[in-house]
Design a protein around this motif. Structure first.
Motif, PDB file in Angstrom:
ATOM      1  N   GLN A 182       0.841  -1.175   0.000  1.00 28.28           N
ATOM      2  CA  GLN A 182       0.000   0.000   0.000  1.00 28.28           C
ATOM      3  C   GLN A 182       0.887   1.240   0.000  1.00 28.28           C
ATOM      4  OE1 GLN A 182      -2.426  -0.158   3.500  1.00 28.28           O
ATOM      5  NE2 GLN A 182      -0.703  -0.368   4.879  1.00 28.28           N
ATOM      6  N   PHE A 193      -3.421   3.996  -0.030  1.00 29.55           N
ATOM      7  CA  PHE A 193      -3.928   3.732  -1.365  1.00 29.55           C
ATOM      8  C   PHE A 193      -3.313   2.445  -1.893  1.00 29.55           C
ATOM      9  CE2 PHE A 193      -3.901   8.255  -0.600  1.00 29.55           C
ATOM     10  CZ  PHE A 193      -5.194   8.624  -0.942  1.00 29.55           C
ATOM     11  N   THR A 206      -2.424   1.922  -5.078  1.00 29.99           N
ATOM     12  CA  THR A 206      -1.409   2.178  -6.106  1.00 29.99           C
ATOM     13  C   THR A 206      -0.858   3.593  -5.983  1.00 29.99           C
ATOM     14  OG1 THR A 206      -2.963   3.047  -7.745  1.00 29.99           O
ATOM     15  CG2 THR A 206      -2.616   0.648  -7.726  1.00 29.99           C
ATOM     16  N   TYR A 263      -0.611   5.583  -8.479  1.00 29.16           N
ATOM     17  CA  TYR A 263      -1.492   6.417  -9.303  1.00 29.16           C
ATOM     18  C   TYR A 263      -2.657   6.967  -8.479  1.00 29.16           C
ATOM     19  CZ  TYR A 263      -4.764   7.898 -12.872  1.00 29.16           C
ATOM     20  OH  TYR A 263      -5.641   8.635 -13.608  1.00 29.16           O
ATOM     21  N   GLU A 264      -3.273   6.123  -7.646  1.00 28.20           N
ATOM     22  CA  GLU A 264      -4.363   6.588  -6.789  1.00 28.20           C
ATOM     23  C   GLU A 264      -3.874   7.649  -5.806  1.00 28.20           C
ATOM     24  OE1 GLU A 264      -5.820   3.065  -4.917  1.00 28.20           O
ATOM     25  OE2 GLU A 264      -7.097   2.535  -6.615  1.00 28.20           O
ATOM     26  N   SER A 276      -3.371  10.923  -7.679  1.00 34.33           N
ATOM     27  CA  SER A 276      -4.670  11.525  -7.964  1.00 34.33           C
ATOM     28  C   SER A 276      -5.231  12.227  -6.735  1.00 34.33           C
ATOM     29  CB  SER A 276      -5.662  10.468  -8.459  1.00 34.33           C
ATOM     30  OG  SER A 276      -5.208   9.902  -9.661  1.00 34.33           O
ATOM     31  N   PHE A 277      -5.109  11.597  -5.563  1.00 37.97           N
ATOM     32  CA  PHE A 277      -5.582  12.200  -4.322  1.00 37.97           C
ATOM     33  C   PHE A 277      -4.805  13.472  -4.010  1.00 37.97           C
ATOM     34  CE2 PHE A 277      -5.363  12.775   0.268  1.00 37.97           C
ATOM     35  CZ  PHE A 277      -6.700  12.783   0.605  1.00 37.97           C
TER      36      PHE A 277
END
Length: 86
Positions: free
Chosen positions: A8, A20, A22, A24-25, A28-29
């Protein structure tokens, strides 16, 4: 599935942290909440047992979008080397 292979991404803002699945997540956050939360204090990848695998640097690409970049491995530090046994 082996728990030591599940990882994580942790984004630490000091007062609280988010996790998260990934990078990428997590990116994005960070980008979606940059005005409200500013940049996190630190970001790292860890396994489900809490062992830190590596750190990320939060880097601005010049257009105001932030990306997570693996921190370069410094000489003399232990590296994580993937093989079938780990």
């Amino acid at each position: 599935m082996r728990r030591d292979l599940v990882v994580q991404v942790i984004v630490d803002y000091g007062d609280f942290w988010e996790n998260f699945a990934t990078a990428y997540e997590a990116e994005s956050f960070i980008n979606a909440n940059i005005d409200e939360l500013d940049l996190p204090l630190s970001v790292w990848l860890e396994d489900m047992r809490g062992n830190k695998k590596w750190d990320y640097d939060v880097v601005d690409d010049g257009s105001g979008t932030f990306h997570l970049v693996d921190r370069p491995i410094e000489k003399g530090l232990r590296r994580l080397i993937r093989n079938p046994s780990n």
